[in-house]
Design an enzyme around this catalytic site. Structure first.
Site, short mmCIF file in Angstrom:
data_model
loop_
_atom_site.label_atom_id
_atom_site.label_comp_id
_atom_site.label_asym_id
_atom_site.label_seq_id
_atom_site.Cartn_x
_atom_site.Cartn_y
_atom_site.Cartn_z
N HIS A 42 0.83 -1.21 0.00
CA HIS A 42 0.00 0.00 0.00
C HIS A 42 0.86 1.26 0.00
O HIS A 42 0.43 2.33 0.42
CB HIS A 42 -0.98 0.00 1.17
CG HIS A 42 -2.11 -0.97 0.99
ND1 HIS A 42 -3.31 -0.62 0.42
CD2 HIS A 42 -2.20 -2.29 1.27
CE1 HIS A 42 -4.10 -1.69 0.39
NE2 HIS A 42 -3.44 -2.71 0.88
N GLY A 128 -6.92 -15.61 -7.76
CA GLY A 128 -7.50 -15.08 -6.55
C GLY A 128 -6.58 -15.08 -5.35
O GLY A 128 -7.03 -14.91 -4.21
N GLY A 130 -3.82 -13.03 -5.15
CA GLY A 130 -3.06 -11.79 -5.09
C GLY A 130 -1.69 -11.88 -5.72
O GLY A 130 -0.77 -11.16 -5.34
N LEU A 131 -1.53 -12.77 -6.71
CA LEU A 131 -0.24 -12.97 -7.37
C LEU A 131 -0.22 -12.40 -8.78
O LEU A 131 0.66 -12.71 -9.58
CB LEU A 131 0.12 -14.46 -7.38
CG LEU A 131 0.21 -15.10 -5.98
CD1 LEU A 131 0.48 -16.59 -6.09
CD2 LEU A 131 1.29 -14.42 -5.13
N SER A 132 -1.21 -11.57 -9.09
CA SER A 132 -1.22 -10.77 -10.33
C SER A 132 -1.31 -11.58 -11.60
O SER A 132 -0.59 -11.33 -12.57
CB SER A 132 0.00 -9.84 -10.38
OG SER A 132 -0.03 -8.93 -9.31
N SER A 133 -2.22 -12.53 -11.63
CA SER A 133 -2.43 -13.27 -12.88
C SER A 133 -2.99 -12.37 -13.96
O SER A 133 -2.71 -12.57 -15.15
CB SER A 133 -3.35 -14.47 -12.64
OG SER A 133 -4.57 -14.07 -12.03
N GLU A 166 -5.65 -2.18 -17.68
CA GLU A 166 -6.39 -2.63 -16.49
C GLU A 166 -7.17 -1.50 -15.84
O GLU A 166 -8.30 -1.68 -15.40
CB GLU A 166 -5.43 -3.26 -15.48
CG GLU A 166 -6.14 -3.86 -14.30
CD GLU A 166 -5.46 -5.12 -13.75
OE1 GLU A 166 -5.82 -5.54 -12.66
OE2 GLU A 166 -4.57 -5.67 -14.43
N ASP A 178 2.38 -4.21 -10.35
CA ASP A 178 2.15 -5.55 -10.89
C ASP A 178 2.68 -5.69 -12.31
O ASP A 178 3.39 -6.64 -12.64
CB ASP A 178 0.65 -5.87 -10.88
CG ASP A 178 0.09 -5.93 -9.49
OD1 ASP A 178 0.88 -5.90 -8.52
OD2 ASP A 178 -1.15 -5.98 -9.35
#
Length: 387
Positions: A42, A128, A130-133, A166, A178
């Site tokens: 953040h 899902g 949080g690994l930026s697929s 995005e 990301d």
């Protein structure tokens, strides 16, 4: 966020799937990785510092040009096929194919002419977690289209355009980290990234040489209220910066003085996290440059406590995973990602990752939580052409 489903696929089957779709071999095969953030949570939308690295898990894409202005996209997982035309390139498109269409749109918006293409996609980046697929899908699409249509787009610009896809096309308010990680990272390195200037440095992250492993454990916690909570924290940080008379919390140089000027206790907590987290990223970068990988362990611990107590973005499963990891022998551990679920990382001695993961699994079972999933994070290369 909607992502392409993933269970993994061998490159040969990817090319075979392309042949089945088109009747001919692809012009090339490209890959772009997911990422995990080593430290710096953040801080991105506060113009601060982050330090992600690319994972070995990646999205692969086989692609070839078409003779019209149509894009046909197939996923190996689920055998989904979607087609869109130039007329469909309107922000707000629904469905997973919007991440692909958004890249075409972002390139066209900046003057890069992109023709139609057939694209077949396979991924083993967990969904899902949080690994930026999503970022990996965007970055591999841009890498493929740039090569297929001879576009001169340098790496940082590729990351910026992927993020624009995005943000402005899909409508997801992500920062630049990301896509920068998925595009720019290198094997055996972490990416020290300045979210204001977009300057970056590859710093050594030679885990094996240091006798270490980095456990990445997905708590498999359903994300709840993420969008609203993310927005609330961003608004609080922006309001604090305004009250302090700085353009972003990154510019706070005297934390005690800043906290004394903030009356709102929530703003005080948010500010304390951002300022101290930026300092932890800078300290971690210095340690990695010096080859002191074990030295970052306390910073991971401090980061998690700050996310838990000051930014208030952890959840019981995440806290239990971190606490259990430390009890089971991890040198340091923290939540990674935006919060309210997702993954933790734990720095452990070589050979210890599975033992720590087993302990967390037992703790989850005793607490009635869903069994977690895990793997060892290996710093890998960013987006590239495979063949």
């Amino acid at each position: 966020m909607t992502d392409v489903d993933s269970t993994g696929s061998e490159p040969a089957s990817l090319e075979q799937s392309f042949h089945q779709l088109t009747g001919h071999a692809p012009a090339g095969v490209w890959a772009a990785p997911g990422r995990v953030n080593l430290i710096g949570e953040h801080t991105d939308y506060n113009d601060g510092f982050v330090m992600p690295f690319a994972l070995a898990q990646q999205v692969q894409l086989a692609g070839g040009r078409r003779n019209d202005d149509t894009w046909r996209v197939r996923t190996m997982q689920g055998d989904l096929v979607e087609t869109f035309s130039r007329a469909d390139l309107v922000p707000g498109m629904a469905g997973w194919q919007a991440y692909v269409a958004g890249v075409v749109w972002a390139l066209e918006e900046t003057g890069h002419r992109v023709g139609g293409a057939d694209l077949v996609i396979s991924s083993d980046v967990p969904i899902g977690a949080g690994l930026s697929s999503s970022a990996a899908l965007e970055c591999v699409t841009l890498a493929a289209l740039a090569d297929l249509f001879d576009l001169d787009v340098e790496p940082m610009t590729r990351a910026v355009l992927s993020r624009r896809a995005e943000n402005a096309f899909v409508g997801a308010p992500t920062g630049q980290m990301d896509q920068a990680a998925s595009t720019l990272c290198r094997k055996g390195k972490a990416l020290f990234f300045d979210c204001r200037s977009f300057e970056f440095e590859h710093v050594p992250l030679q885990l094996e040489e240091a006798g270490l492993e980095l456990l990445v454990l997905d708590t498999r916690t359903p994300h709840a209220l993420v969008d609203s909570e993310y927005a609330a924290r961003r608004e609080s940080c922006e309001a604090a910066a305004k009250q302090l008379g700085v353009s972003a919390l990154r510019d706070v140089t005297d934390l005690d003085e800043a906290l004394s000027r903030l009356d709102d206790p929530v703003m005080r907590r948010r500010t304390q996290h951002v300022v101290t987290e930026n300092a932890r990223v800078l300290a971690a970068a210095d340690l990695l440059r010096a080859g002191d990988l074990r030295g970052i362990a306390p910073l991971l611990d401090e980061s998690h406590v700050s996310m838990r107590d000051q930014f208030e973005i952890t959840v019981p499963t995440v806290d239990l995973a971190v606490e259990t990891a430390m009890t089971a022998g991890a040198l340091g551990a923290r939540m990674t990602g935006g919060g309210f679920g997702g993954c933790i990382i734990a720095l452990v001695a070589a050979g210890g990752a599975d033992t720590v993961a087993e302990s967390i699994g037992e703790a989850f079972a005793s607490s009635g939580y869903r069994a977690p999933a895990h793997f060892i994070g290996r710093p890998s290369d960013g987006a590239r052409r495979l063949r």
